[in-house]
Every structure is written in C-alpha cells, then in structure tokens.
Design a protein around this motif. Structure first.
Motif, PDB file in Angstrom:
ATOM      1  N   GLU A  53       0.838  -1.205   0.000  1.00  0.00           N
ATOM      2  CA  GLU A  53       0.000   0.000   0.000  1.00  0.00           C
ATOM      3  C   GLU A  53       0.872   1.255   0.000  1.00  0.00           C
ATOM      4  O   GLU A  53       0.601   2.226  -0.711  1.00  0.00           O
ATOM      5  N   TRP A  54       1.939   1.230   0.763  1.00  0.00           N
ATOM      6  CA  TRP A  54       2.885   2.345   0.842  1.00  0.00           C
ATOM      7  C   TRP A  54       3.597   2.525  -0.496  1.00  0.00           C
ATOM      8  O   TRP A  54       3.722   3.636  -1.011  1.00  0.00           O
ATOM      9  N   ARG A  55       4.066   1.424  -1.074  1.00  0.00           N
ATOM     10  CA  ARG A  55       4.798   1.487  -2.351  1.00  0.00           C
ATOM     11  C   ARG A  55       3.922   2.085  -3.447  1.00  0.00           C
ATOM     12  O   ARG A  55       4.374   2.930  -4.230  1.00  0.00           O
ATOM     13  N   LEU A  56       2.686   1.635  -3.554  1.00  0.00           N
ATOM     14  CA  LEU A  56       1.793   2.130  -4.601  1.00  0.00           C
ATOM     15  C   LEU A  56       1.528   3.623  -4.442  1.00  0.00           C
ATOM     16  O   LEU A  56       1.319   4.338  -5.422  1.00  0.00           O
ATOM     17  N   HIS A  57       1.558   4.096  -3.216  1.00  0.00           N
ATOM     18  CA  HIS A  57       1.336   5.517  -2.970  1.00  0.00           C
ATOM     19  C   HIS A  57       2.551   6.340  -3.397  1.00  0.00           C
ATOM     20  O   HIS A  57       2.409   7.454  -3.924  1.00  0.00           O
ATOM     21  N   ARG A  58       3.766   5.797  -3.195  1.00  0.00           N
ATOM     22  CA  ARG A  58       4.986   6.568  -3.460  1.00  0.00           C
ATOM     23  C   ARG A  58       5.371   6.578  -4.939  1.00  0.00           C
ATOM     24  O   ARG A  58       5.973   7.519  -5.419  1.00  0.00           O
ATOM     25  N   GLU A  59       5.103   5.494  -5.663  1.00  0.00           N
ATOM     26  CA  GLU A  59       5.471   5.390  -7.078  1.00  0.00           C
ATOM     27  C   GLU A  59       6.958   5.664  -7.288  1.00  0.00           C
ATOM     28  O   GLU A  59       7.361   6.473  -8.118  1.00  0.00           O
ATOM     29  N   SER A  60       7.803   4.990  -6.511  1.00  0.00           N
ATOM     30  CA  SER A  60       9.239   5.213  -6.587  1.00  0.00           C
ATOM     31  C   SER A  60       9.915   4.132  -7.418  1.00  0.00           C
ATOM     32  O   SER A  60       9.286   3.193  -7.893  1.00  0.00           O
ATOM     33  N   ASP A  61      11.229   4.286  -7.582  1.00  0.00           N
ATOM     34  CA  ASP A  61      12.026   3.302  -8.309  1.00  0.00           C
ATOM     35  C   ASP A  61      12.056   1.988  -7.530  1.00  0.00           C
ATOM     36  O   ASP A  61      12.128   1.996  -6.301  1.00  0.00           O
ATOM     37  N   PRO A  62      12.016   0.832  -8.218  1.00  0.00           N
ATOM     38  CA  PRO A  62      12.032  -0.458  -7.513  1.00  0.00           C
ATOM     39  C   PRO A  62      13.215  -0.627  -6.570  1.00  0.00           C
ATOM     40  O   PRO A  62      13.111  -1.326  -5.559  1.00  0.00           O
ATOM     41  N   MET A  63      14.347   0.005  -6.889  1.00  0.00           N
ATOM     42  CA  MET A  63      15.524  -0.126  -6.032  1.00  0.00           C
ATOM     43  C   MET A  63      15.406   0.722  -4.762  1.00  0.00           C
ATOM     44  O   MET A  63      16.275   0.653  -3.899  1.00  0.00           O
ATOM     45  N   ASN A  64      14.321   1.509  -4.675  1.00  0.00           N
ATOM     46  CA  ASN A  64      14.118   2.350  -3.487  1.00  0.00           C
ATOM     47  C   ASN A  64      12.797   2.055  -2.790  1.00  0.00           C
ATOM     48  O   ASN A  64      12.326   2.863  -1.996  1.00  0.00           O
ATOM     49  N   TYR A  65      12.195   0.911  -3.090  1.00  0.00           N
ATOM     50  CA  TYR A  65      10.945   0.555  -2.426  1.00  0.00           C
ATOM     51  C   TYR A  65      11.159   0.453  -0.918  1.00  0.00           C
ATOM     52  O   TYR A  65      12.231   0.047  -0.460  1.00  0.00           O
TER      53      TYR A  65
END
Length: 304
Positions: free
Chosen positions: A257-269
């Motif tokens: 849920e946090w990752r989908l909100h941030r939309e960051s690079d996979p190496m910074n999940y």
C-alpha cells in the motif's frame, strides 16, 4: 524532465546563510562568545527551516528526503562536509524535540533563554533521543547546572537517573515489590520501541523520520517507528511484535500500500523490519520489491 527545486524559499535561505556564516567567522564568534552554542543555534534553525518548508511543501512520502538531499548539496557547496544528509536529519529532529514556541526569525535571544548555552551539540544529540519531554528537560537543565560532560550525561541517562532522583523510583520499588507486574502492556511496548530506536540511531546510515509513523498512507497496522536509511536510499518501517505468518503477511500488504502511494524506483521501495520478543529481526518485503543484495542486507540488523 528536470528535478523540481525543493529548497526553502529565498528569505529562509538568506536567513540560514546568515546563521551559518557566523560559524566560519572568527570575529563574529569572538564578539558573540559561546562558540559551541553558536553552532547549536545554527543547527536548530536549519531544522526549523526544513520543517517549515516540509509543512508548506508537497504531500509526498519522499518529499522530506528530497528536500534534505538538495539542501545538503547547497550547504555542502558553501560550508563543507558538516552538512551531509545524515546531519540534516539530526537537525530536523533537534527542532522537533525542542520546538520553541513563538521564536521569531532572527531573534536568537529567545532561543538562548529556552535552551542552555552551556551545552554543546554533542549534549543535544544525546538529549534528542529522549522521548519523554519532562525527562528530556530534566537532563537538559541538570547537565548545564552541574557541568556534566556528554559522557556523564549519556551514562546517567542509561542508568535511569531521572527515574531514581526525580521520581524516587528506588523508594517506590522498595514499597511496591510487585510494581513491575502492574506495568501496562502499552508502556512496556513503548519502552522497547524507544530502546530499539536508540540502538538503530547509534548505527551508521540510520535517520529518524517519525517516532509513530502516523504520516504513512497505510490503513491499518502502521509501523512503530519510521526511519530513512541514507546508505540504502530507502524508507524503513519497524514493527515490534511477535513473528508469525499472519503478522508477516499483514506487514507485506502494508508495504504494498505504501509502495503504490509513493510510485518510486524499484531499487528504493520501502522495507519492513519485524522485531520479536527476543530482539531477532526479520526483513519483510512486499511482493514487487526486488531481493536485496548481500551488501544491502549486511547494512540491516539481524539481532537488536
């Protein structure tokens, strides 16, 4: 596409450079006296400007991190290596731990009335780790009045001097042998979380973002503490609870849920750490996070 500029507004930057120029001016320090506190004062203002800029900024989980990185680059270019990102995280927490109400820009007198000019930045670094405001101010004033070194201050905090002297803990325990049995589960949990937080902040790479992680876009089961690991370039949520499949799955879903909100690079999940009652640490990733390399894993604890 250019990276958006996240630095404080021009007026804040002018004010910030005025404080920092004092630290490199021998004449100015001699005139003002108390060179150690001039440094403390400047660091508090850096923290204030960071927090004020965050509050006026964009509603993104990584906004504060990008702001600190850009401000670190700006200050490092002018003043050298003392303003790396890890230090700016400390300055930010310094302001949050000592949020002097009604302190007006440029009015250092009020800050000096509130803080103790006898103490160095090393003293304040130790005081920041104390969560209880009353306890923190007890050590603040006693360290200044009694001229404690930072080593003495640190030793007395670890020995629970505040609880023994200010609250009469020794006498209380003598009168109530079963007191420990009445301590609430929540209080015990908070104490463990605080100890683990201090342990991690003493290790390289760790910076405190928020003690309660209330800012995160999670619906349930938010972490007890939110960190940023500047070597890994990742946010790390820490949960203190029993390790079981249900808890692990819940944390993984919260990270998603946090990752989908941030939309960051996979190496910074973002990552999750689950600490059990024996202080064993379990690393938890969400389903889309690439496995960590061995060097990355080596920067995370397996036991606390």
């Amino acid at each position: 596409m250019e990276t958006p500029q996240l630095l404080p507004n021009p007026d804040s930057l002018v004010e910030l450079h005025q404080f920092l120029r004092q630290l490199v001016s021998v004449d100015e320090i001699t005139l003002r006296g108390e060179p150690d506190f001039a440094r403390v004062e400047a660091y508090w203002h850096i923290g204030r400007i960071i927090v004020e800029t965050e509050q006026q900024g964009q509603d993104r989980a990584d906004y504060g991190t990008q702001l600190i990185e850009q401000l670190s680059n700006e200050l490092t270019q002018h003043y050298g290596k003392g303003y790396r990102t890890s230090n700016l995280w400390w300055f930010r927490q310094f302001y949050l731990s000592f949020p002097i109400l009604h302190a007006m820009r440029g009015e250092s007198k009020e800050i000096r009335d509130y803080l103790r000019t006898e103490l160095t930045w090393t003293h304040y670094r130790i005081l920041i780790s104390i969560e209880n405001e009353q306890e923190r101010h007890f050590y603040l004033h006693n360290a200044a009045d009694e001229k404690w070194s930072y080593r003495t201050l640190n030793r007395l905090i670890k020995s629970r001097y505040y609880y023994q002297v200010a609250l009469g803990e020794d006498k209380l325990l003598a009168r109530t042998p079963t007191l420990s049995k009445t301590v609430s589960t929540k209080a015990t949990h908070r104490s463990r979380v605080a100890q683990i937080r201090r342990t991690l902040l003493d290790q390289p790479g760790w910076a405190l973002v928020e003690r309660t992680a209330s800012c995160l876009p999670m619906t349930v089961n938010k972490p007890d503490v939110l960190f940023y690991h500047y070597n890994l370039g990742r946010f790390i949520g820490l949960w203190v609870a029993d390790q079981n499949p249900s808890m692990t799955d819940s944390i993984s879903r919260q990270l998603t849920e946090w990752r989908l909100h941030r939309e960051s690079d996979p190496m910074n999940y973002p990552l999750g750490l689950l600490v059990n009652s024996k202080n064993a640490v379990k690393l938890i990733l969400d389903v889309a996070t690439p496995p960590l390399s061995n060097p990355e894993r080596n920067q995370l604890p397996t036991q606390l």
